[in-house]
Structure formats: C-alpha cells, structure tokens
Design an enzyme around this catalytic site. Sequence first.
Site, PDB file in Angstrom:
ATOM      1  N   LYS A 183       0.887  -1.190   0.000  1.00  0.00           N
ATOM      2  CA  LYS A 183       0.000   0.000   0.000  1.00  0.00           C
ATOM      3  C   LYS A 183       0.910   1.221   0.000  1.00  0.00           C
ATOM      4  O   LYS A 183       1.903   1.229   0.741  1.00  0.00           O
ATOM      5  CB  LYS A 183      -0.877   0.025   1.253  1.00  0.00           C
TER       6      LYS A 183
ATOM      7  N   HIS B 100      -7.588 -14.304  -5.440  1.00  0.00           N
ATOM      8  CA  HIS B 100      -8.174 -13.069  -4.924  1.00  0.00           C
ATOM      9  C   HIS B 100      -9.581 -12.981  -5.505  1.00  0.00           C
ATOM     10  O   HIS B 100      -9.853 -13.532  -6.564  1.00  0.00           O
ATOM     11  CB  HIS B 100      -7.297 -11.887  -5.354  1.00  0.00           C
TER      12      HIS B 100
HETATM   13  C1  CAP Z   1      -6.816  -5.388   1.708  1.00  0.00           C
HETATM   14  C2  CAP Z   1      -7.026  -5.445   0.226  1.00  0.00           C
HETATM   15  C3  CAP Z   1      -7.753  -6.678  -0.197  1.00  0.00           C
HETATM   16  C4  CAP Z   1      -9.163  -6.711   0.276  1.00  0.00           C
HETATM   17  C5  CAP Z   1      -9.769  -8.005  -0.208  1.00  0.00           C
HETATM   18  C6  CAP Z   1      -7.726  -4.202  -0.294  1.00  0.00           C
HETATM   19  O1  CAP Z   1      -6.083  -4.255   1.995  1.00  0.00           O
HETATM   20  O2  CAP Z   1      -5.782  -5.496  -0.432  1.00  0.00           O
HETATM   21  O3  CAP Z   1      -7.770  -6.700  -1.611  1.00  0.00           O
HETATM   22  O4  CAP Z   1      -9.194  -6.672   1.631  1.00  0.00           O
HETATM   23  O5  CAP Z   1     -10.833  -8.273   0.631  1.00  0.00           O
HETATM   24  O6  CAP Z   1      -7.416  -3.889  -1.447  1.00  0.00           O
HETATM   25  O7  CAP Z   1      -8.555  -3.678   0.428  1.00  0.00           O
HETATM   26  P1  CAP Z   1      -5.976  -3.883   3.561  1.00  0.00           P
HETATM   27  P2  CAP Z   1     -11.245  -9.780   0.872  1.00  0.00           P
HETATM   28  O8  CAP Z   1      -5.276  -5.027   4.220  1.00  0.00           O
HETATM   29  O9  CAP Z   1      -5.199  -2.623   3.604  1.00  0.00           O
HETATM   30  O10 CAP Z   1      -7.391  -3.731   4.043  1.00  0.00           O
HETATM   31  O11 CAP Z   1     -10.048 -10.434   1.476  1.00  0.00           O
HETATM   32  O12 CAP Z   1     -12.420  -9.654   1.801  1.00  0.00           O
HETATM   33  O13 CAP Z   1     -11.577 -10.336  -0.464  1.00  0.00           O
HETATM   34 MG    MG Z   2      -6.521  -5.351  -2.379  1.00  0.00          MG
END
Ligand code: CAP
Ligand code: MG
Length: 456
Positions: free
Chosen positions: A163, A283
Amino acid sequence: MAVQFNYVAPKGWKPKNADRDYLITYLDIELADGIPEDKFEDAVASCAAESSTGTWTKVFSGKNSGVKLADKLKAIAYDLDPKTKTFKIAYKREIFEEGNMSGLLAGIAGNIDSMKMLKAFRLIDVRFPESIVKSFPGPQFGIDGVRKFMQIESGPLMCTVAKPKIGRTAKEQAALAKILFTAAKGEYQGIKDDENLTSLYFNQFENRCRRVHKVRRDIERKTGKRKMFLCNTTHSDMDIMLERADMIKEQGGRWMMMDVVTTGFTAVQTVRNQNPGLAIHAHRAMHGLLDRESGPGVYDKREIMDFSMSMVVIAKIMRLLGVDSLHGGAPKTKMENYNEPKLIQEALQSAVTPQGPMTLGQNWFGMKGVWHTASGGLHSGSIGESIKKLGEDIILQAGGGVLGHPWGIEAGVEAMVQARDIAMKRLDIEVWIKNNPDSALAKASSHWGFGPKIVY
Ligand code: CAP
Ligand code: MG
C-alpha cells in the site's frame, strides 16, 4: 401451470442417494410485485423447468420431440417453504457435463435469476454429487502441500499487500519485500500484489517478478526460511496469464495470484490444468457484485432484496476448480458479510462440510482443502479473532494494518507477529499489552484499537 411436466415433488419427498445421483441447489426468491403469493409454487415449478428441461409453454411432443427423455431428466423442486420463499431443486447428475463448471452454472443459475416473475433471487448453496466432485482437479497443493513447501508446520501464514496499492516501482516493491521478509526475525512470510497491480508503466510484471523473487531467493539462502510472493498474473488474455505464470516458475516462485472473479471460471480451471507447479492464490475482487445481499434474509430466511449467489457457493466452486488459497472474508474486517467467513472456511477446508440451516453441506470425497485468506482492514488488534474463529490454516493478509503502523513497517510486522503468538497461545491480548506497554503491538492497538475501520 404452463410447464409441460410436473416439476414439483409431493410434500415430504427427498432425493434418494443424493450424493450418488443428484446435484442439489438451495434457493431463496421474492415474487415480483403484482404476482400473488399463491403463485409461489408455480414460480418454483418455472424455476425447475427453466433450469432443466422446460420452457414457458407446452411444446410439440410428437415424434422426435425428445419429450420422453426430457420428462425423465427433469429437475424436481422440493422442500418448498411459502413463508420464507425458499426451496431446493434436485437435478439428475446426468444433465451436467462432468468437469464443466461453466456449463453447469449456465444450467442451475443461468436463466432463473433473470426471470421477470422474480424481484429477488439468491443461490444460497449447491451440493455436488460424487461423480461431479471427482470430475474436477481440486487443489494441487492444498493445506498440507503448502505447509510442506513453505516449511511451516503449524500456525497461520502472514503477508502484506503493498500500500499504496499502486504507486511503487518494481524496484521500490522489491525494497519493501526485503523489509517484510526480514522484519520480526524473519517470522513473516510474504508480500502480495494488490488487485489492480498487474503490469503498469512504472511497475511492469516481468520487472517486478524478477526483482521481488531475487530478493526472496537471497533472503531464503541467507536465513533458510521460505518466503512467499503472491505475484498478480491477472489478465483477460489466457495466454498472457500462462506466460506470467511461467515467468514466476522461471524465478523459482512457488505461488501465483489471480483474481478469479474478473478472470472467470474457465481461467481458473485452465491455469490449474496447464500450469502444474505453482500454488494458486485466488483473490476475489468484484465478488460483491455476485454475493452481496442487502436484505435481512441472507442468513435467517427473512426477505431478500437483491440477485446474488452466496460466497459459500463461490468457495465450493473454487475448491473444485483447484485454487490453493482463496480470500474468504474474516471477522472484524472492512468487508465482513453477515458473519459468513466461518461457513466459507468450512466449505474450503472440511473433509465433509456440515449441513446447517442455510447450507446444504458437502462431502468432498477426499478432495484437498484450501487455505482461507483473511483480509480486509485487518491489523494486529483484530487478527486474533480470525485465528480464534477460523483456525490456523489461514493466510492473514494485512496491508494498511502493517504499512500504517505509526512506528513504521518493521514495527507493523512485529505487531502482527506478536498478535499471532498471543492468539496461538490463547492469551488475553489486552493483558499482554498492559504487561508490554512499549511493544509494537501496544502502539498499534492504541492507534487502531481492536476492530476494523469502516469509513476511512
Ligand atoms: C486489503 C485489500 C484486499 C481486500 C480483499 C484491499 O487491503 O488489499 O484486496 O481486503 O478483501 O485492497 O482492500 P488492507 P477480501 O489489508 O489494507 O485492508 O479479502 O475480503 O476479499
Ligand atoms: Mg486489495
């Protein structure tokens, strides 16, 4: 009733030898405005007809019409509940081509969710018979195979998605990988690409793949600890995805990542079949368009408001198609959907997924299990809940929850490792923090507390 055959079973009917002879779906519907409640059974019959051998009107039934076999192979609706508008449909397994998920879904959920007579529809669950389960590849590595090549005998795997989700160059991402691989005495396993990082001018796939895997190999050589890079191969051109998978293999990689909803079922099965040797990290970006339901009825049989299929069904499909890990939600996250993660984990990992009030269960006939990836606003203050509720065959993914630590990235990793150890020893995190006030975890919990941040 316009349907040609009788598609509704007599009260109390149940499919005999279900796991041998039938694929079963569990559905919830709402009738469109203006359709009287007493039309529920007709609507159910129309669903069973439209998804098996019938259509909206009686058709020619003379010589060469196929009507005899159509009557024999028709679907049967049963367990109708006019109050909750839920019901089940039993399909003879012979009406599905084994090993063909796309064809199967076009049948059971192809038309009925588009019918004007409904204003809401949810495919709550699907139970696959043995012959269909065995016609799919299933995970290549699964829980034990991943533990073996990661050389991690117990406990969750942990990784961090870079990030800002896009912004780092390939070189900068390799620098981040080095920190993640070495912080907290090397107790952290990995780095992951985010869903929208594929191959961009500042961070091309091949460059990123080469650089990050070089760091991985160096650290593995120096420390003897296995590391993982979930490198995102997602592309709408199958050949490019397979080329990217090969590039990962050339770098000695063990994992690949793909977004399974945006690439689709065919992509998952093709990658699984044509690319032995890499564990597939699935994913699920865009899953919300398939599985989100805004009505109160999603788990307690009250009214539903949307058109959806549950993530439990998607999880079962992905296990059959053969992913090794799948994002399945987690307690205390920014995208938690009606406390569904436990049901998803049971669909992904149980040898026999239990039947429940809103699930049909599933016998997996020996098919390997899938790692449940917990993610979405997770941080060291909230991962304990995931370990407690989902067990330890999980991948804990925290992006912001590591890179946003007030003391920096290494502290973010340390806090995650401390929280993992506390949860694995079943200790009370708040007591531990009180006794370790200067720890990275204490700082993280004073910064983020113990839950998800819903609004950023
Ligand atoms: C998490 C994340 C994931 C989502 C996927 C995002 O980042 O990289 O892609 O959480 O959700 O882009 O938000 P953070 P899920 O760790 O900063 O929240 O696992 O529910 O599919
Ligand atoms: Mg993500």
